[in-house]
Design a protein around this motif. Structure first.
Motif, PDB file in Angstrom:
ATOM      1  N   MET A 179      -0.619 -18.283   7.895  1.00 32.26           N
ATOM      2  CA  MET A 179      -0.743 -16.899   8.360  1.00 32.26           C
ATOM      3  C   MET A 179       0.537 -16.455   9.058  1.00 32.26           C
ATOM      4  SD  MET A 179      -4.646 -17.157   9.687  1.00 32.26           S
ATOM      5  CE  MET A 179      -4.874 -15.593  10.433  1.00 32.26           C
ATOM      6  N   VAL A 180       1.087 -17.349   9.881  1.00 28.25           N
ATOM      7  CA  VAL A 180       2.284 -16.972  10.628  1.00 28.25           C
ATOM      8  C   VAL A 180       3.469 -16.785   9.674  1.00 28.25           C
ATOM      9  CG1 VAL A 180       3.926 -17.751  12.371  1.00 28.25           C
ATOM     10  CG2 VAL A 180       1.476 -18.051  12.732  1.00 28.25           C
ATOM     11  N   ARG A 181       3.559 -17.648   8.663  1.00 31.22           N
ATOM     12  CA  ARG A 181       4.689 -17.543   7.733  1.00 31.22           C
ATOM     13  C   ARG A 181       4.574 -16.343   6.799  1.00 31.22           C
ATOM     14  NH1 ARG A 181       3.666 -22.916   7.528  1.00 31.22           N
ATOM     15  NH2 ARG A 181       2.504 -22.714   5.585  1.00 31.22           N
ATOM     16  N   ASP A 182       3.411 -16.205   6.142  1.00 30.63           N
ATOM     17  CA  ASP A 182       3.296 -15.190   5.081  1.00 30.63           C
ATOM     18  C   ASP A 182       2.750 -13.859   5.571  1.00 30.63           C
ATOM     19  OD1 ASP A 182       4.253 -17.096   3.474  1.00 30.63           O
ATOM     20  OD2 ASP A 182       2.338 -17.635   2.551  1.00 30.63           O
ATOM     21  N   LYS A 183       2.217 -13.807   6.772  1.00 31.91           N
ATOM     22  CA  LYS A 183       1.666 -12.579   7.334  1.00 31.91           C
ATOM     23  C   LYS A 183       0.771 -11.828   6.356  1.00 31.91           C
ATOM     24  CE  LYS A 183       5.086 -11.742  10.885  1.00 31.91           C
ATOM     25  NZ  LYS A 183       5.587 -13.119  10.854  1.00 31.91           N
ATOM     26  N   PRO A 184      -0.339 -12.409   5.964  1.00 32.90           N
ATOM     27  CA  PRO A 184      -1.251 -11.672   5.074  1.00 32.90           C
ATOM     28  C   PRO A 184      -1.716 -10.378   5.753  1.00 32.90           C
ATOM     29  CG  PRO A 184      -2.326 -13.616   5.991  1.00 32.90           C
ATOM     30  CD  PRO A 184      -0.885 -13.715   6.340  1.00 32.90           C
ATOM     31  N   ALA A 185      -1.985  -9.362   4.961  1.00 32.66           N
ATOM     32  CA  ALA A 185      -2.387  -8.075   5.539  1.00 32.66           C
ATOM     33  C   ALA A 185      -3.891  -7.966   5.661  1.00 32.66           C
ATOM     34  CB  ALA A 185      -1.854  -6.936   4.686  1.00 32.66           C
ATOM     35  N   ALA A 186      -4.610  -8.885   5.034  1.00 37.63           N
ATOM     36  CA  ALA A 186      -6.066  -8.867   5.132  1.00 37.63           C
ATOM     37  C   ALA A 186      -6.554 -10.297   5.230  1.00 37.63           C
ATOM     38  CB  ALA A 186      -6.671  -8.195   3.909  1.00 37.63           C
ATOM     39  N   CYS A 187      -7.388 -10.591   6.239  1.00 39.26           N
ATOM     40  CA  CYS A 187      -7.947 -11.933   6.392  1.00 39.26           C
ATOM     41  C   CYS A 187      -9.459 -11.837   6.421  1.00 39.26           C
ATOM     42  CB  CYS A 187      -7.484 -12.574   7.693  1.00 39.26           C
ATOM     43  SG  CYS A 187      -5.704 -12.734   7.805  1.00 39.26           S
ATOM     44  N   GLY A 241      -4.620 -13.964  13.302  1.00 34.20           N
ATOM     45  CA  GLY A 241      -4.706 -12.844  12.359  1.00 34.20           C
ATOM     46  C   GLY A 241      -4.441 -11.533  13.054  1.00 34.20           C
ATOM     47  N   ASN A 242      -5.017 -11.379  14.239  1.00 35.66           N
ATOM     48  CA  ASN A 242      -4.821 -10.150  14.991  1.00 35.66           C
ATOM     49  C   ASN A 242      -3.348  -9.961  15.347  1.00 35.66           C
ATOM     50  OD1 ASN A 242      -4.860  -8.175  17.130  1.00 35.66           O
ATOM     51  ND2 ASN A 242      -7.069  -8.428  17.108  1.00 35.66           N
ATOM     52  N   GLY A 296       6.871  -2.306   2.249  1.00 31.06           N
ATOM     53  CA  GLY A 296       5.662  -2.854   1.624  1.00 31.06           C
ATOM     54  C   GLY A 296       5.879  -3.181   0.160  1.00 31.06           C
ATOM     55  N   THR A 297       4.869  -2.914  -0.636  1.00 31.93           N
ATOM     56  CA  THR A 297       4.921  -3.325  -2.031  1.00 31.93           C
ATOM     57  C   THR A 297       6.010  -2.580  -2.802  1.00 31.93           C
ATOM     58  OG1 THR A 297       3.680  -3.584  -4.058  1.00 31.93           O
ATOM     59  CG2 THR A 297       3.080  -1.704  -2.694  1.00 31.93           C
ATOM     60  N   GLY A 306       2.198  -4.943   0.188  1.00 32.23           N
ATOM     61  CA  GLY A 306       2.824  -5.977  -0.617  1.00 32.23           C
ATOM     62  C   GLY A 306       2.615  -7.361  -0.036  1.00 32.23           C
ATOM     63  N   ARG A 307       1.493  -7.546   0.651  1.00 37.52           N
ATOM     64  CA  ARG A 307       1.218  -8.846   1.262  1.00 37.52           C
ATOM     65  C   ARG A 307      -0.007  -9.479   0.612  1.00 37.52           C
ATOM     66  NH1 ARG A 307       2.025  -7.767   6.920  1.00 37.52           N
ATOM     67  NH2 ARG A 307       4.079  -6.828   7.216  1.00 37.52           N
ATOM     68  N   GLU A 308      -0.362 -10.664   1.126  1.00 36.43           N
ATOM     69  CA  GLU A 308      -1.480 -11.398   0.529  1.00 36.43           C
ATOM     70  C   GLU A 308      -2.810 -11.038   1.167  1.00 36.43           C
ATOM     71  OE1 GLU A 308      -0.423 -15.358   1.330  1.00 36.43           O
ATOM     72  OE2 GLU A 308       0.922 -15.539  -0.391  1.00 36.43           O
ATOM     73  N   VAL A 309      -3.871 -11.464   0.476  1.00 38.80           N
ATOM     74  CA  VAL A 309      -5.215 -11.409   1.030  1.00 38.80           C
ATOM     75  C   VAL A 309      -5.618 -12.856   1.261  1.00 38.80           C
ATOM     76  CG1 VAL A 309      -7.618 -10.807   0.566  1.00 38.80           C
ATOM     77  CG2 VAL A 309      -5.780  -9.334  -0.275  1.00 38.80           C
ATOM     78  N   LEU A 310      -6.022 -13.183   2.484  1.00 36.21           N
ATOM     79  CA  LEU A 310      -6.387 -14.555   2.806  1.00 36.21           C
ATOM     80  C   LEU A 310      -7.893 -14.648   2.981  1.00 36.21           C
ATOM     81  CD1 LEU A 310      -5.155 -17.382   3.679  1.00 36.21           C
ATOM     82  CD2 LEU A 310      -5.582 -16.598   6.008  1.00 36.21           C
ATOM     83  N   PHE A 311      -8.495 -15.623   2.322  1.00 31.14           N
ATOM     84  CA  PHE A 311      -9.945 -15.802   2.451  1.00 31.14           C
ATOM     85  C   PHE A 311     -10.236 -17.219   2.921  1.00 31.14           C
ATOM     86  CE2 PHE A 311     -14.256 -16.587   1.425  1.00 31.14           C
ATOM     87  CZ  PHE A 311     -14.896 -15.361   1.476  1.00 31.14           C
ATOM     88  N   VAL A 312     -10.895 -17.353   4.067  1.00 29.47           N
ATOM     89  CA  VAL A 312     -11.228 -18.672   4.607  1.00 29.47           C
ATOM     90  C   VAL A 312     -12.745 -18.859   4.517  1.00 29.47           C
ATOM     91  CG1 VAL A 312     -11.082 -20.161   6.629  1.00 29.47           C
ATOM     92  CG2 VAL A 312      -9.296 -18.465   6.210  1.00 29.47           C
ATOM     93  N   PRO A 313     -13.205 -19.803   3.682  1.00 28.52           N
ATOM     94  CA  PRO A 313     -14.660 -19.922   3.481  1.00 28.52           C
ATOM     95  C   PRO A 313     -15.327 -20.872   4.470  1.00 28.52           C
ATOM     96  CG  PRO A 313     -13.500 -21.212   1.845  1.00 28.52           C
ATOM     97  CD  PRO A 313     -12.454 -20.651   2.758  1.00 28.52           C
ATOM     98  N   GLY A 314     -14.827 -21.003   5.686  1.00 25.68           N
ATOM     99  CA  GLY A 314     -15.462 -21.868   6.672  1.00 25.68           C
ATOM    100  C   GLY A 314     -15.058 -23.311   6.496  1.00 25.68           C
ATOM    101  N   ILE A 315     -15.580 -24.176   7.383  1.00 25.79           N
ATOM    102  CA  ILE A 315     -15.144 -25.566   7.303  1.00 25.79           C
ATOM    103  C   ILE A 315     -16.257 -26.499   6.860  1.00 25.79           C
ATOM    104  CG2 ILE A 315     -13.303 -25.287   9.002  1.00 25.79           C
ATOM    105  CD1 ILE A 315     -15.285 -26.799  10.939  1.00 25.79           C
ATOM    106  N   LEU A 316     -17.418 -25.969   6.530  1.00 22.19           N
ATOM    107  CA  LEU A 316     -18.492 -26.859   6.076  1.00 22.19           C
ATOM    108  C   LEU A 316     -18.517 -26.909   4.554  1.00 22.19           C
ATOM    109  CD1 LEU A 316     -21.440 -26.282   8.530  1.00 22.19           C
ATOM    110  CD2 LEU A 316     -19.621 -27.991   8.582  1.00 22.19           C
TER     111      LEU A 316
END
Lengths: 375, 608, 444
Positions: free
Chosen positions: C286-294, C311-312, B168-169, C195-205
């Motif tokens: 998501m597949v490349r960077d494997k964020p730990a939180a979506c 994500g799952n 991890g980190t 040590g991963r990213e947090v991904l936030f998707v605000p919808g498509i509208l």
């Protein structure tokens, strides 16, 4: 039975007192062995390393941490001022460069290629250690500090607030059980160590602070007054760092309680003399009690403490002070030492002793609830 | 510790154990009598680790001498050493000891996220029996320079650094190391000794961390990550390393311990670590959930084992002497006074509290003073248990698996695992609980502070023998088990308490056992005798909405054990609510006190 | 026989027509000030002309109004029709036959009028019957018909204000724990530890959709937590405006957390407006960077399950929030935590802990409770009335229970939800009732 001992507070007209004066971190010691020092003399000094400020350059430059090193304008050990450029990107063909100005001043301590952080340390903070007590330097701990020794009269209080200070002892009360009130404190007590008798009132402390006294010493204080004075309810008895402008020491306890006659008479005897006081109290493992130290010019001819009683031993006829209600603060004389535990009013079984109260009555109190007083 | 002679357990007939506390050193003697191990004598003496004595062995010798006198056995030789091995009239076969003197083992722990790796690190440190002075985490809300200042001010015995899962980190962990290294924390004892740092974080960061600590007087020890993945903790290696360093570095620095270590036949353990060990053993063997509490002068330790998960917390400033004033400040006076059935002058009381703080060794002399101290104890225990519940949680940061059915029942990670309904045994120790004049008082204090639900056994460790037994278990498990069974715990009785929708004045549940039966109304308590050593099967029929363990309104039938107090039937409901109004509150408390025979006249007590 | 005679008569009448004198005027006319109005309405009632009984005999009625000036000498109403009285006045309204009331909405407040009603055929008119009294329309301060609305509104407003004040005073406003929002720190913490990213998707509208706005509110909280934890936050957007808003929000959150230096606007970027182009882009990331939180917070359509499943599979903690009912089941099944509809919109109050917002949230809840209560009670009463009523087609008298249930149902329908106010007023309703109340009666 092993030694049944009940620790008491030390109050003596003479002892060879040694105190250690140590820097928090290594530094310079200004005195050498054999020197005579006075209380406010600086015996050791050093500079504490300044505050540390991490600066995240990787984020500010928007680049991986490992590339940060290539963009650094400063290097480890450089001094930076606020606004100085610390890093700059290469830009595109020399244009569009991003420069990062420093937001803090200090010395660049490290630049990390792992985290992309630069650590800037601020200006050092000077730290001085004073002698605190007049006397002779008997030992120098190179780089750390020294030990000072002197013949002193020494009084341990039970509780204090405020740190180290020094001044002239001035008596405010005429009797050991006289309440110390504002009216006892006069303008000429500026810089003095004011000694009262019984409980000190909130007004007295306020007045002492107003006239600029160094310290105020008396038998007791009300907890409610202490709370008002500190501005918070004291939770654990670890004190000494309060910034009250005055050091407060109580010799006996909380509430209406008279200073022990012996302590009072002794301090009265030293009226007008210079003394060092420290309110720092720590009632924990490594107990620290507040103290009043009066350096003596010469050791008195006959050593005090006639040796009537073995130190720390309860004996019949010996004076003790009750330190728990219902007889709180009463000085009594040991009249019996039953070896069998007895049942107390609370229903607990404990080892007790029998005391003769000043009223002539006899009372049974747990051994834990008395403390010896040196007579 | 390495020169431990290998002993044949069968030949151990006389065991001497001491526990060097911060104020008193307690010694017990365990002897093989009539085919079994029994604790036979005990002794106490003030601890002598501080100046002017500065030699812990003096207190040990004093306490052992007292035992020797009581047992009529010479245990200390003329050279001032404990005599081993034993002869018929002299010495002991093995001497063991625990220690919390000099403030015990004090640690600072660091981790990346306060609720995740830092919490695991804290659990490891507490489980090993240390006092955690502070937890440094990337998200603890302090700016880096404040964190550095704090590290600099603390003088821990050692530092446990964790952070990151394996792989991890790395940068966050190195950042933590970069905070600690320039702060150069000074160890408490001696300046000639290198600050031990245990690294138990991301295995990928070991190299970088070693580099950071490579200079500047640190003794870095690397162990397996204590949180290899967020879903699992692996506290064992870190805990063992803490014990090793405790012995090698910390103990060796404390005055007199080098001598003491030479005397003992097993490594000296930190007192709370030993208590944790024995409670875990008991919970495992009997398959029960246990909560243990040790309320001391300065701190209160709470141990819990729920479903084999062990947790320990130390509430640093909740105690009955040094910290009594802090309990009153934190709980507030009105909360303390609600347990006292008579009026007290608050100004006077404040002075009494402070006088107890500055003269911590005094004991209550009158009934009123005792009642007040027990009121303070309830609040101290209540607050300590609250802190414990907040700490003893499921792991945070764990991925959840759900189905559509979970739509309206989503639970977060980090819920407390302490469940009073599932609690089987509540063990009390510490002066105010174990030295209470009547065991009824101990029982009531436990019930009022911990609020057990359903059926819970109450016990006390009368002379705080658990630490001794914790160490003994590592040398001679059989002896430890036998003594724990027979002498260590004194069963007070069983608490049967209603939870759920209890209505004041209306029947909460009806009960019957051993031919006795009755009904308990909401807000009422009752005490039924069931002598020590006896068991009975109790049948409880709660009314609708009231829960006694089987669910609201469901009948419960279970075996209960008797004790010195008996069976306490509690219909007050949970959480306990006392009337706000002072006189009503006093009357309520008086009612409870009376129905549980908490305080009786002196003659009766004297006869006991 | 009788039927035949009537049919014959009707036939004759229709052929001959009616002379003026042949049309009888309305019997009695009464004009009343309309209650609960702003002072412009007068209600006129009359008894029908006897001709009205015959279908087609008259076409309807016309209503006349005369403004009575002070000193005109009209203190007493003339009993006879005086043609001069309405000289020059056009009828102010007409109604078809069979109707016996009219509401004049064009009156002026505090002006006295005299009304008259005449029956008319296609080209004939009867004499005008004058109202028995003069009438002066007046404004009422309270519309008593809507008194229930006033009560409900005051209750809800009062509760709202009380809760806001209560919360401001530091009182406890208990809001149910919303697991999905509690989990924000847990998810971001997981990303930090791993040590991963947090991904936030605000919808498509776009930002004009209320769900996107709610999503941005949650983003602010996620960004603040990320700043505190020093985690990397990525926000891919499908609309340029959403990107701009998200950047502003995240920057403010970083500033609020005291870490403005950790903000990097390049991590909040625009992908494409194209629904599946965007989905593919995010999924690839998501597949490349494997964020730990979506986090999925906003309006979602078919991409919901594609994102959540991906994500799952990468082992991320996922928190979703949407008000799209059709997508909720997918999120619930694939994500760790899901905010459902209302929870999603309550997020801002929940997260901010702001007393105004919390108080109004609580107040609105009380409003919902009242509405639900009325619904339940209404359904219950209507059901009881229906069940207890007489069989269809039977002539049996309804029982007392049925009557009371029916009355209660009607009361809710007409008084609480309708315009009737507390109860049916004495001076309203049909002419007959009015007559009965005033004691006057027809003298035919």
């Amino acid at each position: 039975m092993a030694k049944a001992y009940t620790p008491g507070l030390l109050v003596t007209t003479h002892r060879r007192h040694r105190c250690r004066r140590i820097l928090p971190i290594a530094g310079d010691v200004n005195v050498s062995k054999g020197d005579q020092v006075v209380a406010d003399q600086v015996v050791a000094e050093t500079s504490l390393p300044g505050d540390v400020n991490p600066v995240n350059l990787a984020n500010q430059l928007s680049m991986p941490a490992s590339d940060v090193m290539d963009c650094m304008v400063v290097k480890e050990g450089d001094t930076v001022e606020i606004g100085d450029t610390v890093a700059q990107t290469k830009g595109i063909f020399g244009f569009m460069k991003t420069t990062i100005p420093s937001k803090v001043a200090g010395t660049v301590e490290t630049i990390s290629p792992v985290t992309g952080q630069m650590i800037v340390r601020g200006a050092p903070l000077p730290v001085q250690v004073k002698a605190y007590m007049s006397g002779e330097v008997v030992n120098v701990l190179p780089g750390e500090g020294c030990e000072i020794e002197a013949d002193v009269a020494y009084v341990q209080g039970i509780f204090g607030v405020g740190g180290e200070t020094a001044g002239t002892i001035k008596m405010a009360c005429q009797a050991h059980d006289e309440e110390l009130d504002a009216k006892h404190i006069t303008d000429d007590m500026a810089g003095a160590i004011i000694v009262g008798g019984g409980r000190m009132t909130a007004q007295a402390v306020e007045r002492a602070r107003a006239v600029g006294a160094a310290a105020i010493v008396s038998g007791g204080i009300d907890d409610a007054d202490l709370k008002n004075m500190l501005g918070y309810d004291l939770g654990v008895a670890i004190t000494g760092r309060e910034q009250l402008g005055i050091t407060v020491i109580v010799t006996e306890g909380f509430g209406d309680i008279a200073m022990a006659a012996r302590t009072f008479e002794m301090l009265k005897g030293f009226a007008g003399q210079e003394a060092s006081v420290n309110g720092a109290t720590q009632i924990r493992a490594g107990v620290m009690r507040p103290e009043i130290i009066v350096p003596l010019d010469a050791a008195p001819p006959a050593s005090e403490g006639s040796g009537r009683y073995e130190e720390g031993q309860l004996e019949i006829g010996r004076p003790v002070r009750c330190i728990r209600d219902p007889h709180f603060g009463v000085i009594a004389e040991v009249s019996g030492l039953p070896s069998e535990p007895a049942v107390l009013g609370s229903g607990s079984k404990a080892r007790v002793l029998e005391v003769k109260l000043p009223t002539g009555e006899h009372a049974v109190v747990p051994r834990a609830n008395v403390e010896l007083i040196e007579e | 510790m390495t020169d431990t002679p290998t002993l044949d357990p069968d030949k151990i007939k006389v065991i001497l154990a001491t526990d060097c506390g911060s104020t008193t050193t307690k010694a017990i003697l365990i002897q093989y009598v009539d085919g079994g191990y029994r604790q036979t004598h005990r002794g106490e003496a003030p601890t002598t680790v501080e100046k002017p004595f500065a030699d812990v062995t003096m207190g040990v010798v004093n306490s052992v001498t007292e035992i020797g006198e009581l047992a009529g056995r010479k245990l200390v030789g003329d050279d001032g050493r404990i005599i081993t091995p034993a002869t018929d009239t002299e010495g002991c076969d093995i001497y063991i000891s625990t220690s919390s003197a000099g403030g015990g083992l004090q640690m600072m722990v660091a981790g990346v996220i306060a609720e995740m790796t830092a919490a695991s690190a804290k659990r490891a440190a507490l489980g090993a029996g240390s006092i955690v002075m502070d937890v440094i985490a990337a998200n603890d809300g302090r700016r880096p320079h404040e964190q550095i200042q704090r590290i600099r001010d603390l003088r821990p015995d050692m530092i446990l650094l964790s952070g990151g899962t394996d792989g991890g980190t790395t940068d966050k962990v190195v950042q933590l190391a970069e905070l600690i290294a320039p702060a150069k924390p000074q160890p408490r004892f001696g300046s000639d000794y290198e600050m031990p740092i245990i690294y138990a974080g991301n295995n990928q960061a070991q190299g970088s961390v070693s580099e950071v600590f490579s200079e500047g007087g640190f003794d870095l020890q690397i162990v397996d990550n204590l949180r290899p993945v967020l879903e699992r903790e692996n506290l064992g290696p870190a805990r063992d390393k803490i014990h090793d360093i405790f012995l090698e570095h910390v103990m060796a620095q404390a005055p007199g311990y080098d001598k003491l270590m030479g005397w003992t036949g097993a490594p000296i353990m930190p007192t709370p670590g030993a208590v944790g060990d024995i409670l875990q053993t008991v919970a495992r063997i009997q398959g029960i959930n246990v909560v243990g509490v040790d309320i001391g002068g300065a701190t209160t330790d709470v141990f819990s084992v729920f479903d084999e998960t062990f947790n320990r917390t130390v509430s640093a400033n909740l105690g009955m002497s040094y910290s009594i004033s802090n309990v009153c400040a934190e709980a507030t006076m009105p909360n303390v006074l609600r347990w006292v059935p008579f009026d007290m002058d608050e100004r006077e009381l404040r002075n009494h509290v402070k006088n107890k703080m500055i003269r911590p060794t005094t004991i209550p002399q009158t009934r009123e003073a005792l009642m007040f101290e027990q009121a303070v104890a309830r609040e101290a225990l209540r607050l300590a248990y609250k802190q414990h519940k907040e700490f003893a949680t499921t792991l945070k940061g764990v991925q959840q698996q759900r189905t559509v059915g979970d739509t309206f029942t989503q639970e977060t990670g980090g819920e407390t695992i302490v469940n009073n309904m599932k609690l089987d045994l509540l063990v009390a120790s510490g002066g105010v609980l174990s030295h209470a004049p009547r065991m009824h008082q101990t029982a009531m204090l436990l019930i009022d502070a911990f609020e057990p639900e359903g059926i819970t056994m109450l016990a006390k460790d009368s002379i705080f023998m658990m630490p001794h037994l914790g160490v003994l278990a590592s040398v001679h498990p059989k002896a430890a088990e036998e003594v724990f069974d027979r002498d260590c715990l004194i069963y007070l009785g069983t608490c049967v308490a209603a939870a759920g929708n209890v209505k004041a004045g209306k029947t909460a549940f009806s009960w019957s056992f051993n031919g006795h039966s009755g009904e308990i109304k909401g807000g009422e308590m009752d005490l039924i005798d069931l002598p020590l050593g006896e068991t009975a099967t109790i049948t409880i029929n709660p009314v609708r909405g009231v829960d006694l363990g089987a669910g609201p309104g469901k009948k419960v039938e279970r075996e209960i054990k008797g004790g010195t107090v008996g069976v306490i039937l509690d219909g007050r409901g949970r959480p306990l609510a006392l009337p706000e109004e002072r006189t009503a509150c006093q009357a309520t408390i008086q009612g409870w006190i009376d129905s549980c025979d908490m305080y009786v006249e002196e003659e009766a007590t004297a006869a006991v | 026989m009788r039927i035949q005679a009537a049919a014959l008569l009707a036939c004759v009448l229709s052929v001959t027509g009616y002379a003026p004198a042949d049309i009888a005027p309305p019997g009695k006319v009464k004009a009343l000030n309309a209650p609960d109005d702003k002072g412009n309405q007068v209600e006129v009632y009359w008894t029908p002309s006897p001709n009205d009984a015959v279908p087609g005999a008259i076409q309807g009625y016309v209503i006349y109004r005369h403004k009575v000036e002070t000193g005109e000498g009209l203190e007493s109403i003339p009993t006879e029709w005086d043609p001069d009285l309405f000289a020059g006045s056009e009828p102010i309204g007409d109604v078809p036959y069979g109707v016996t009331e009219f509401v004049d909405e064009n009156g002026e407040p505090d002006t006295t009028y005299l009304y008259g009603v005449a029956a008319v055929t296609e080209n004939e008119q009867s004499s005008v019957t004058l109202a028995s009294d003069l009438v002066t329309p007046r404004m009422e301060w309270i519309n008593k018909g809507k008194i229930w609305f006033l009560i409900i509104m005051l209750t809800i407003s009062g509760v709202l204000i009380w809760f806001v004040r209560h919360a401001k005073k530091g009182g406890e406003v208990k809001v149910r724990k919303i697991a999905g929002l509690e989990a924000v720190s847990e998810a971001v913490g997981r990303a930090t530890e791993m040590g991963r990213e947090v991904l936030f998707v605000p919808g498509i509208l776009d930002i004009n959709d209320i769900q996107t706005v709610a999503g941005i509110t949650v983003l602010s909280n996620v960004a603040r937590t990320s700043a505190e934890y020093d985690a990397q936050l990525e926000v891919p957007t499908a609309r340029s405006l959403v990107m701009t808003t998200a950047r502003e929000t995240v920057q403010a959150a970083y500033l609020g957390a005291g870490r403005p230096d950790a903000y990097d606007e390049n991590r909040i970027y625009y992908l494409t407006d194209e629904q599946f182009g965007y989905t593919a882009g995010v999924q690839g990331k998501m597949v490349r960077d494997k964020p730990a939180a979506c986090f999925y917070m906003g309006a979602f359509y078919a991409e919901s399950l594609i994102l959540a499943e991906t994500g799952n599979s990468i082992g991320a903690i996922q928190v979703a929030g949407t008000a799209m009912p059709s997508q909720l089941p997918f999120f619930v099944a694939a994500c760790d935590y899901t905010l459902i509809g209302e929870e999603f919109f309550a997020a801002s109050a929940y997260l901010s802990g702001d007393p105004e917002q919390l108080g109004s949230l609580k107040g609105q809840d009380v409003g919902k409770v009242i509405a639900t209560f009325l619904l339940v009670i209404g359904c219950l009463l209507a059901t009881l009335a229906g069940v207890s009523g007489p069989e269809k087609g039977s002539d049996a008298e309804p029982g007392a229970f049925h009557t009371s249930m029916q009355d209660a149902t009607d009361y809710i329908k007409q008084n609480i939800l309708g315009k009737e106010g507390f109860m049916v007023e004495a001076d309203r309703g049909s002419f007959e009732e009015t007559e009965a109340n005033t004691g006057g009666g027809g003298d035919q």
